[in-house]
Design a protein around this motif. Sequence first.
Motif, PDB file in Angstrom:
ATOM      1  N   ILE A 223       0.823  -1.184  -0.111  1.00  0.00           N
ATOM      2  CA  ILE A 223      -0.120  -0.245   0.063  1.00  0.00           C
ATOM      3  C   ILE A 223       0.906   1.225   0.078  1.00  0.00           C
ATOM      4  N   ALA A 224       1.822   1.109   0.900  1.00  0.00           N
ATOM      5  CA  ALA A 224       2.495   2.557   1.065  1.00  0.00           C
ATOM      6  C   ALA A 224       3.623   2.862  -0.365  1.00  0.00           C
ATOM      7  N   ALA A 225       4.067   1.670  -0.928  1.00  0.00           N
ATOM      8  CA  ALA A 225       4.975   2.188  -1.960  1.00  0.00           C
ATOM      9  C   ALA A 225       4.186   2.683  -3.224  1.00  0.00           C
ATOM     10  N   PRO A 226       3.053   2.157  -3.680  1.00  0.00           N
ATOM     11  CA  PRO A 226       2.340   2.935  -4.763  1.00  0.00           C
ATOM     12  C   PRO A 226       1.794   4.410  -4.496  1.00  0.00           C
ATOM     13  N   ALA A 227       1.699   4.561  -3.027  1.00  0.00           N
ATOM     14  CA  ALA A 227       1.071   5.782  -2.465  1.00  0.00           C
ATOM     15  C   ALA A 227       2.209   6.889  -2.535  1.00  0.00           C
ATOM     16  N   ARG A 228       3.366   6.422  -2.451  1.00  0.00           N
ATOM     17  CA  ARG A 228       4.486   7.510  -2.693  1.00  0.00           C
ATOM     18  C   ARG A 228       4.814   7.971  -3.924  1.00  0.00           C
TER      19      ARG A 228
END
Length: 331
Positions: A223-228
């Motif tokens: 979740i965090a990676a594409p959010a960045r």
Amino acid sequence: MLGAIVDTSLGDDEFHEDSTTHSLQAYVAGLVGHEASLLVLSGTMGNQVAIRAALRSPPYSLVADNRAHVATYGAGGMSTICGAVIKPVMPSNGHHLTLDDVQRHSTTTETMYDYPTRVISLENTLLGTIMPLADARAISQWARSQTPPIHMHLDGARVWEAVAAGAFTLREIAQCFDSMQLCLAKGIGAPLGSVVVGSSRFIERARWSRHFMGGGMRASGIIAAPARVAIDNVFLGGKLKRPQEMARRASALWEQLGGKLLVPTETNMVVLNLEASGLAPLEFHVMARKFGVKTMDLVGARIVFHYQVSEDSFQRLCDLFEAIMTQGSRV
């Protein structure tokens, strides 16, 4: 974004083990100028987590715009999960809450008959409209002058849009609030997720709130990676300006054809006032689907522009407007 998911870390965020999640949370906290942040699964969860963390011992109440998501589309979570009485306020100016609105509907006494206001929740943007920074600052200054201070929360699901429109910077608006919720999956287009920001102490309590609601995550890096990527490439990459321009063009055409708007178009959202435009809502939505245009009938007809909307899709919307205003769906 898919590439970022493939290459991400797969640590357990329940035990603070995921490096990608740590990096995103520190990055967002730095962007807005707060001490810490917490990744959650959705904007609705983010608001619930933040407000549950802010509220301690009842009785208590929460003041919000009567159109705000925490009062209308949060599945009743403020009452069922947080146990708070919501005081929905209709803006006296018809656009956004002012200090006078908030003061008149807040309870600052603590007799045995009262349920004191412990949280003021503002939404920016709301239906695509921007609350001016000056009003947010005035409300914040008053709230923080109370004894005890009233917690200021921002439902900033679409605050990215207000920043892109030039209304203020992230840090300027964040200074007015003790906690914020920023959605990663709306205008900036991440697959899912939101971030709650606040002080380090507040985020520790928010982490408890998230776990209490079943929002703990194991391989949170996916979740965090594409959010960045969404923050860097879409928000900081300036990709929110084009959909806002499309929204302005669409609302101008609608009014040129004789249609009315429920609220002014200030960012990427056009909210049609169907009844004032002399249109039958059900027929409008049926015809919109025929043109391949998705609308929401929760409030008027809400049309939201995304950075990936093509000119062909925009033209279909224009064709719909012209067809519906010249042919059918008359009350």
